[in-house]
Design an enzyme around this catalytic site. Structure first.
Site, short mmCIF file in Angstrom:
data_model
loop_
_atom_site.label_atom_id
_atom_site.label_comp_id
_atom_site.label_asym_id
_atom_site.label_seq_id
_atom_site.Cartn_x
_atom_site.Cartn_y
_atom_site.Cartn_z
N ARG A 327 43.53 -7.85 -63.34
CA ARG A 327 43.28 -6.59 -62.65
C ARG A 327 43.97 -5.44 -63.39
O ARG A 327 43.44 -4.33 -63.47
CB ARG A 327 43.70 -6.67 -61.18
CG ARG A 327 43.19 -5.51 -60.35
CD ARG A 327 43.37 -5.76 -58.85
NE ARG A 327 42.30 -6.55 -58.28
CZ ARG A 327 41.15 -6.05 -57.83
NH1 ARG A 327 40.90 -4.75 -57.90
NH2 ARG A 327 40.23 -6.83 -57.32
N GLU A 735 44.37 -1.36 -50.34
CA GLU A 735 45.22 -1.20 -51.51
C GLU A 735 45.07 0.12 -52.28
O GLU A 735 46.07 0.68 -52.72
CB GLU A 735 44.97 -2.35 -52.50
CG GLU A 735 45.30 -3.72 -51.97
CD GLU A 735 44.74 -4.81 -52.87
OE1 GLU A 735 43.51 -5.00 -52.87
OE2 GLU A 735 45.53 -5.45 -53.58
N1 MTE Z 1 48.68 -2.95 -44.05
C1 MTE Z 1 49.65 -3.43 -43.26
N2 MTE Z 1 49.98 -2.74 -42.15
N3 MTE Z 1 50.31 -4.59 -43.56
C2 MTE Z 1 50.00 -5.31 -44.69
O1 MTE Z 1 50.60 -6.35 -44.94
N4 MTE Z 1 48.60 -5.47 -46.71
C3 MTE Z 1 47.81 -4.72 -47.69
C4 MTE Z 1 46.75 -3.89 -47.00
N5 MTE Z 1 47.30 -3.15 -45.92
C5 MTE Z 1 48.97 -4.81 -45.55
C6 MTE Z 1 48.31 -3.62 -45.16
C7 MTE Z 1 47.16 -5.57 -48.69
S1 MTE Z 1 48.07 -6.10 -49.99
C8 MTE Z 1 45.83 -5.89 -48.62
S2 MTE Z 1 45.07 -6.77 -49.83
C9 MTE Z 1 45.02 -5.47 -47.47
O2 MTE Z 1 45.76 -4.77 -46.48
C10 MTE Z 1 44.40 -6.72 -46.85
O3 MTE Z 1 43.68 -6.43 -45.72
P1 MTE Z 1 42.16 -5.90 -45.74
O4 MTE Z 1 41.46 -6.61 -46.82
O5 MTE Z 1 41.68 -6.25 -44.39
O6 MTE Z 1 42.25 -4.43 -45.99
N1 HPA Z 2 43.53 -9.60 -55.23
C1 HPA Z 2 44.36 -10.28 -54.43
N2 HPA Z 2 44.47 -11.57 -54.42
C2 HPA Z 2 43.70 -12.26 -55.26
C3 HPA Z 2 42.81 -11.63 -56.12
C4 HPA Z 2 42.72 -10.23 -56.11
O1 HPA Z 2 41.96 -9.59 -56.85
N3 HPA Z 2 42.20 -12.57 -56.84
C5 HPA Z 2 42.72 -13.75 -56.42
N4 HPA Z 2 43.61 -13.57 -55.46
MO1 MOS Z 3 46.75 -7.83 -51.24
S1 MOS Z 3 48.02 -7.78 -52.84
O1 MOS Z 3 45.43 -8.34 -52.27
O2 MOS Z 3 47.30 -9.23 -50.49
#
Ligand code: MTE
Ligand code: HPA
Ligand code: MOS
Length: 777
Positions: A327, A735
């Site tokens: 990434r 993210e």
């Molecule tokens: N928001 C909160 N409140 N707590 C979390 O742990 N994790 C983040 C983001 N937002 C997180 C968060 C991360 S690393 C990811 S990948 C996404 O939420 C995952 O959730 P989603 O795919 O439903 O957005």
């Molecule tokens: N993001 C987070 N977790 C993952 C990914 C990614 O792109 N690929 C595999 N695990």
């Molecule tokens: Mo988020 S770093 O893809 O859990």
């Protein structure tokens, strides 16, 4: 056993209680604030529960000569002390491949590595006994920096190279060239709820695990591996996490596995809750990166060639470093276009914690490369960095819109988010105001910085882009929703419930949100890569539509019309149009379906269409779409102390047609502040022996409420539905906005009058940068 159902959300005048697009509060918001939300440690403890605690290696690298468990076994309350030899199955917790022992065997690979686990009747007894374990370790030379690991060519993954054009020729032909190196620190997740799992042994070799995990399926697999049993013996469930941020994607699996080993060996339920110190010592963090690059450009700031090395500190094991580096490499040009490129990514093996997923998953580290390039090129050309970045935007002003790996970005959205953020922030007026301030103030310096992002949405490993859901309608018309996504505070559960509410035309209060479990939806991916609502939203929609179609048949027969003419809205099934006088209450219809012996339960499945990736050629279209955003931040720096504050931030973030603008706004604010912490105050510090010494909030400074910019203007890009077929044309938000915090680092460079800054920009680094600049004009 678990807090499974959602109480009726409070009625709030003025807020629509309807489906997608409604700005609804998080389904647990009130429970979070009152403390009623139950996290794993709040659940009633099963009878006979034992508490577990780890003994961790105090040495970064060494030969484990002896591990005397006797003294710990003799401590009061201790029931068992287990080491590598007591693992019933394989002592291996690698999420990908093999070769990552849970308990060190023979060689100790980092300070913080679990050596043994105590099981005792109370948690204090377990912790006290664990402290009695004094391993005999013969220290070996430890690799404690990326640079050292790189110079030894010690890697945890095969290095990867993304190429386009002829970079050597491009660099040679460019009128101007810069060669540079910089370093970027890692980040501790600092989820408020630490790692925890409770394992309860059952009949016939069953193991039930409650885990604070982003990835119940992987936890299931790792538990099965350490127990040496089939997957079908293991159930892993999670109602909610108190934050994950990537730190509970792979690390939660081995915590669950350790608890399960304890439960198997003793035959009793085992709770393993890592103390903050143990959590910070034993679990991986965001990968620190070292960058070396050469760019070719002209006097107008147009960058035409870029060769770069992105070297991540992978730590002692592979974990997900391959994905993170991938990434970083695919995001190294971020929103810009460079014709001739060669980006090499690698992850070096060091004797540190095994670095892992962290919000952005290498994307922020990738984008940071281009920011360093843009800022140094701008300084060399005597141009503002914003101008240089915009001149190189992909897809505008004659620049190509194809990434080096062959996927197109939407240049119009890149320039639009930037234009809007620039306008919202009153850029030109404030630029002048800040210049006037800096010209007169003896010690304070203000600075303005910006960031623009293009973040690819989809898992880098193609097969992970799938999801499942399980929906039941009961005969009173109430709906039970389950899917493979996990809730970590990001609002996934409410968003998916909104999608299902739209499918059935019923209000959210009729939909029960339930805990994620491998026994309800199997073979899931981690909730990660920001794809949670994209994937699970579609899967739940598909499940709901299967049931709805069956219900429509029954209603149509009753109405004497064609099934296509049945409309579901306002908690009713209508004949042809809402408000017509022929209707059935949703509950009545459900009852009717039951009497007609029509199934009211369905699974739903979704896989992201059209994405592909060629690992060998490093080419393809791996992302379903890109998320775009832009930010402007202003800082004020005290040049006597090196301290700073962020005074104002303006953000425009593309969420497509947001499923829930209230939740998305919270995600943007939270991601920004978390990113700001990474780049400013959060510093991981290892001593010369490789022992992490920042192991709690007293030494590791995360941003607090007073670090939030006092003027914080967050706006969702309007009128920009996703162009790909996402659920209700929404876009992922978890993210990408973390990258917007890079505007703060850029504002610091501006305030200090420097073109580059090693990060995090702690007061020491800021002060040193300022002094260096003052001494060497
Ligand atoms: N928001 C909160 N409140 N707590 C979390 O742990 N994790 C983040 C983001 N937002 C997180 C968060 C991360 S690393 C990811 S990948 C996404 O939420 C995952 O959730 P989603 O795919 O439903 O957005
Ligand atoms: N993001 C987070 N977790 C993952 C990914 C990614 O792109 N690929 C595999 N695990
Ligand atoms: Mo988020 S770093 O893809 O859990």
């Amino acid at each position: 056993m678990m807090d499974g159902t959602l109480p009726r959300p409070p009625k709030e005048p003025g807020l629509p209680h309807k489906g997608p697009g409604a700005a609804l509060r998080h389904d647990s918001a009130l429970k979070h604030t009152t403390g009623e939300a139950r996290f794993a440690d709040d659940l009633a403890e099963p009878a006979g529960l034992l508490h577990a605690a780890f003994a961790l290696s105090p040495v970064a690298h060494g030969r484990l000569l002896a591990l005397d468990l006797g003294p710990a076994r003799a401590m009061p309350g201790v029931v068992a002390v287990l080491g590598a030899g007591d693992v019933p199955g394989e002592n291996d917790i690698a999420p990908i491949g093999k070769g990552e022992p849970l308990f060190a065997e023979g060689i100790v690979q980092f300070a913080g590595q679990p050596l043994a686990m105590v099981l005792a009747t109370t948690r204090d007894a377990a912790l006290l006994a664990a402290a009695e374990i004094a391993p005999e370790i013969e220290a070996l030379p430890a690799v404690l920096s990326v640079a050292e690991g790189f110079s030894r060519a010690q890697f945890v993954i095969d290095p990867m190279v993304m190429r386009r054009g002829d970079v050597a020729a491009g660099l040679a032909a460019a009128p101007l060239r810069i060669e540079a190196e910089f370093h970027l620190g890692g980040q501790e997740h600092f989820y408020l709820e630490g790692q925890i799992a409770i394992a309860t042994p059952g009949e016939d070799g069953e193991m039930q695990v409650l885990s604070s995990t982003q990835h119940p399926t992987e936890a299931q697999h790792i538990v099965a591996r350490v127990l040496g049993c089939d997957y079908n013996r293991v159930t892993v469930a999670c109602r909610r996490m108190g934050g994950g941020f990537g730190g509970k994607e792979s690390n939660a699996s081995w915590v669950a596995a350790a608890a399960a080993i304890g439960a198997r060996v003793t035959g009793r339920p085992v709770k393993l809750r890592l103390a903050r110190r143990a959590d910070m010592l034993a679990t991986g963090k965001r990968h620190p990166f070292l960058y070396r690059w050469t760019a070719g450009f002209d006097a107008s700031g147009r960058i035409t060639a870029l060769r770069a090395l992105l070297a991540a500190d992978g730590g002692w094991s592979t974990d997900m470093s391959g994905g993170v580096v991938w990434r970083a490499v695919t995001h190294a040009l971020n929103c810009c276009h460079v014709e001739d490129v060669e980006i090499t990514g690698c992850a070096v093996r060091t004797n540190m914690q095994s670095h892992t997923a962290f919000r952005g998953f290498g994307g922020p580290q990738g984008a940071m490369l281009m920011e360093d390039v843009v800022h140094r090129v701008a300084a060399a050309c005597g141009l503002p960095p914003e101008e240089v970045r915009a001149r190189n935007f992909a897809g505008v002003a004659g620049n190509g819109d194809e990434t080096p790996y062959g996927q197109k970005v939407e240049g119009d959205l890149i320039s639009r988010v930037w234009a809007e953020a620039r306008r919202d922030s009153e850029w030109d007026r404030r630029r002048a105001e800040i210049a006037a301030f800096n010209a007169t103030h003896p010690t304070l310096r203000r600075g303005l910085g910006s960031m623009v992002l293009a973040f690819g949405i989809s898992f880098g490993i193609m097969h992970l882009n799938q999801a499942g859901a399980l929906v039941h309608v009961y005969s009173d018309g109430s709906v039970r929703l389950n899917h493979g996504g996990t809730e970590m505070g990001q609002g996934l559960f409410i968003k998916v419930a909104q999608v299902v509410s739209a499918a059935f035309g019923v209000d959210l209060e009729h939909i029960a949100i339930t805990a994620t479990s491998t026994s309800e939806v199997p073979n899931t991916s981690a909730t990660a890569a920001s794809t949670g609502s994209d994937l699970n939203g579609w899967a739940a929609h598909n499940a709901a539509m299967t049931i709805r179609d069956r219900m429509a048949e029954v209603a149509a027969k009753r109405f004497g019309i064609a099934p296509e003419l049945v409309v579901f809205a306002d908690n009713r099934a209508w004949a042809e149009r809402i408000g017509a006088n022929l209707f059935l209450d949703f509950g009545e219809l459900a009852k009717l379906c039951y009497l007609e012996r029509v199934s009211l339960s369905a699974t739903g499945f979704y896989k992201t269409p059209d994405i592909h990736w060629d690992r060998v050629a490093m080419r393809g279209a791996p992302f379903f779409y890109f998320s775009y955003g832009a930010s402007v931040s202003e800082v004020i720096v005290d040049t006597l102390t090196g301290e700073h504050r962020c005074l104002r931030t303006d953000i425009v973030q593309d969420c497509g047609r947001s499923l829930n603008p209230a939740v998305d706004r919270g995600q943007i604010e939270g991601a920004f502040v978390q990113g700001m912490g990474w780049l400013t105050c959060e510093e991981l510090w290892w001593d010369a022996q490789g022992r992490l010494r920042t192991v709690g909030p007293s030494t590791y400074k995360i941003p607090g409420s007073r670090d939030v910019p006092p003027a914080f203007n967050v706006r969702l890009l309007e009128g920009a539905p996703a162009r790909s077929e996402t659920i209700f044309r929404s876009k992922a938000v978890g993210e990408p906005p973390l990258l917007l915090a890079i505007s703060v680092a850029n504002a610091l460079k501006d305030a200090l009058g420097v073109e580059t800054l090693d990060l995090p920009a702690t007061p020491e680094r800021v002060l040193m940068a300022w002094r260096k600049r003052a001494i060497l004009p």
